[in-house]
Design a protein around this motif. Structure first.
Motif, PDB file in Angstrom:
ATOM      1  N   TRP A  25       0.827  -1.193   0.000  1.00  0.00           N
ATOM      2  CA  TRP A  25       0.000   0.000   0.000  1.00  0.00           C
ATOM      3  C   TRP A  25       0.872   1.259   0.000  1.00  0.00           C
ATOM      4  CZ3 TRP A  25      -0.669   3.988   3.570  1.00  0.00           C
ATOM      5  CH2 TRP A  25      -1.726   4.854   3.291  1.00  0.00           C
ATOM      6  N   VAL A  26       1.899   1.274   0.848  1.00  0.00           N
ATOM      7  CA  VAL A  26       2.797   2.433   0.913  1.00  0.00           C
ATOM      8  C   VAL A  26       3.490   2.642  -0.429  1.00  0.00           C
ATOM      9  CG1 VAL A  26       4.923   3.306   1.966  1.00  0.00           C
ATOM     10  CG2 VAL A  26       3.138   2.314   3.404  1.00  0.00           C
ATOM     11  N   ARG A  27       3.935   1.565  -1.048  1.00  0.00           N
ATOM     12  CA  ARG A  27       4.596   1.669  -2.350  1.00  0.00           C
ATOM     13  C   ARG A  27       3.632   2.220  -3.402  1.00  0.00           C
ATOM     14  NH1 ARG A  27       7.555  -3.035  -2.527  1.00  0.00           N
ATOM     15  NH2 ARG A  27       5.650  -4.188  -2.915  1.00  0.00           N
ATOM     16  N   CYS A  28       2.393   1.752  -3.399  1.00  0.00           N
ATOM     17  CA  CYS A  28       1.395   2.242  -4.354  1.00  0.00           C
ATOM     18  C   CYS A  28       1.096   3.723  -4.138  1.00  0.00           C
ATOM     19  CB  CYS A  28       0.114   1.425  -4.242  1.00  0.00           C
ATOM     20  SG  CYS A  28       0.266  -0.249  -4.887  1.00  0.00           S
ATOM     21  N   VAL A  29       0.979   4.136  -2.885  1.00  0.00           N
ATOM     22  CA  VAL A  29       0.723   5.547  -2.590  1.00  0.00           C
ATOM     23  C   VAL A  29       1.908   6.407  -3.046  1.00  0.00           C
ATOM     24  CG1 VAL A  29       0.429   7.222  -0.716  1.00  0.00           C
ATOM     25  CG2 VAL A  29      -0.906   5.122  -0.719  1.00  0.00           C
ATOM     26  N   ALA A  30       3.126   5.927  -2.822  1.00  0.00           N
ATOM     27  CA  ALA A  30       4.310   6.680  -3.243  1.00  0.00           C
ATOM     28  C   ALA A  30       4.347   6.835  -4.760  1.00  0.00           C
ATOM     29  CB  ALA A  30       5.572   5.990  -2.746  1.00  0.00           C
ATOM     30  N   TYR A  31       4.055   5.766  -5.492  1.00  0.00           N
ATOM     31  CA  TYR A  31       4.020   5.852  -6.959  1.00  0.00           C
ATOM     32  C   TYR A  31       2.918   6.796  -7.421  1.00  0.00           C
ATOM     33  CZ  TYR A  31       7.410   2.158  -8.001  1.00  0.00           C
ATOM     34  OH  TYR A  31       8.547   1.423  -8.127  1.00  0.00           O
ATOM     35  N   ALA A  32       1.759   6.748  -6.766  1.00  0.00           N
ATOM     36  CA  ALA A  32       0.646   7.622  -7.155  1.00  0.00           C
ATOM     37  C   ALA A  32       0.997   9.083  -6.920  1.00  0.00           C
ATOM     38  CB  ALA A  32      -0.613   7.242  -6.385  1.00  0.00           C
ATOM     39  N   MET A  33       1.648   9.375  -5.802  1.00  0.00           N
ATOM     40  CA  MET A  33       2.047  10.752  -5.519  1.00  0.00           C
ATOM     41  C   MET A  33       3.071  11.239  -6.534  1.00  0.00           C
ATOM     42  SD  MET A  33       2.197  10.715  -1.373  1.00  0.00           S
ATOM     43  CE  MET A  33       2.866  12.359  -1.259  1.00  0.00           C
ATOM     44  N   LEU A  34       4.011  10.380  -6.882  1.00  0.00           N
ATOM     45  CA  LEU A  34       5.019  10.754  -7.873  1.00  0.00           C
ATOM     46  C   LEU A  34       4.365  10.988  -9.232  1.00  0.00           C
ATOM     47  CD1 LEU A  34       7.988  11.208  -8.563  1.00  0.00           C
ATOM     48  CD2 LEU A  34       8.139   8.764  -9.048  1.00  0.00           C
ATOM     49  N   ALA A  35       3.440  10.115  -9.619  1.00  0.00           N
ATOM     50  CA  ALA A  35       2.747  10.281 -10.902  1.00  0.00           C
ATOM     51  C   ALA A  35       1.945  11.577 -10.925  1.00  0.00           C
ATOM     52  CB  ALA A  35       1.832   9.090 -11.165  1.00  0.00           C
ATOM     53  N   GLY A  36       1.298  11.898  -9.820  1.00  0.00           N
ATOM     54  CA  GLY A  36       0.545  13.145  -9.747  1.00  0.00           C
ATOM     55  C   GLY A  36       1.442  14.362  -9.858  1.00  0.00           C
ATOM     56  N   LEU A  37       2.576  14.320  -9.190  1.00  0.00           N
ATOM     57  CA  LEU A  37       3.523  15.430  -9.243  1.00  0.00           C
ATOM     58  C   LEU A  37       4.073  15.624 -10.649  1.00  0.00           C
ATOM     59  CD1 LEU A  37       5.226  17.599  -7.821  1.00  0.00           C
ATOM     60  CD2 LEU A  37       6.887  15.812  -7.315  1.00  0.00           C
ATOM     61  N   VAL A  38       4.462  14.526 -11.295  1.00  0.00           N
ATOM     62  CA  VAL A  38       5.002  14.618 -12.654  1.00  0.00           C
ATOM     63  C   VAL A  38       3.928  15.123 -13.613  1.00  0.00           C
ATOM     64  CG1 VAL A  38       5.896  13.264 -14.590  1.00  0.00           C
ATOM     65  CG2 VAL A  38       6.805  12.907 -12.299  1.00  0.00           C
ATOM     66  N   SER A  39       2.704  14.611 -13.476  1.00  0.00           N
ATOM     67  CA  SER A  39       1.614  15.071 -14.345  1.00  0.00           C
ATOM     68  C   SER A  39       1.371  16.562 -14.177  1.00  0.00           C
ATOM     69  CB  SER A  39       0.328  14.305 -14.027  1.00  0.00           C
ATOM     70  OG  SER A  39       0.489  12.948 -14.299  1.00  0.00           O
TER      71      SER A  39
END
Length: 111
Positions: free
Chosen positions: A40-54
């Protein structure tokens, strides 16, 4: 008066920071790195990174907004290609995207 208050708040801020670190150390030994919590933590970290890059690619602010959109898209594409080519190494993918952006921006401005 506000400077005195800031110096008085400093030990409290340090204590709170160390408290959370101590709790993290105490709990970390009991968490399975392959378990659901880490997933879950890994998924949240990837989602936050994807949101920031977008956000940076599609709605840039500041000096990034002055760059051409094709340069931002190309840098993301290169970063993703390197990410997948190197067995999903996130750090290398991010660094490759940054390097591609800087190189393309330099070439565009000087060319």
């Amino acid at each position: 008066m506000s400077e005195t208050l800031a110096w008085a708040a400093l030990p409290a801020a340090i204590a709170v920071s160390f408290l959370w670190r101590a709790i993290g150390v105490a709990v970390s030994g009991r968490i399975d790195p392959e378990g659901d919590v880490f997933l879950w933590v890994r998924c949240v970290a990837y989602a936050m990174l994807a949101g920031l890059v977008s956000r940076m690619v599609f709605m840039p602010v500041g000096s990034l907004a002055e760059s051409e959109s094709w340069i931002r898209f190309a840098a993301v594409g290169i970063g993703l290609a390197i990410f997948f080519a190197l067995k999903r190494n996130l750090l290398i993918g991010i660094l490759a995207g940054i390097a591609a952006f800087l190189a393309l921006q330099y070439i565009w401005e000087t060319g």
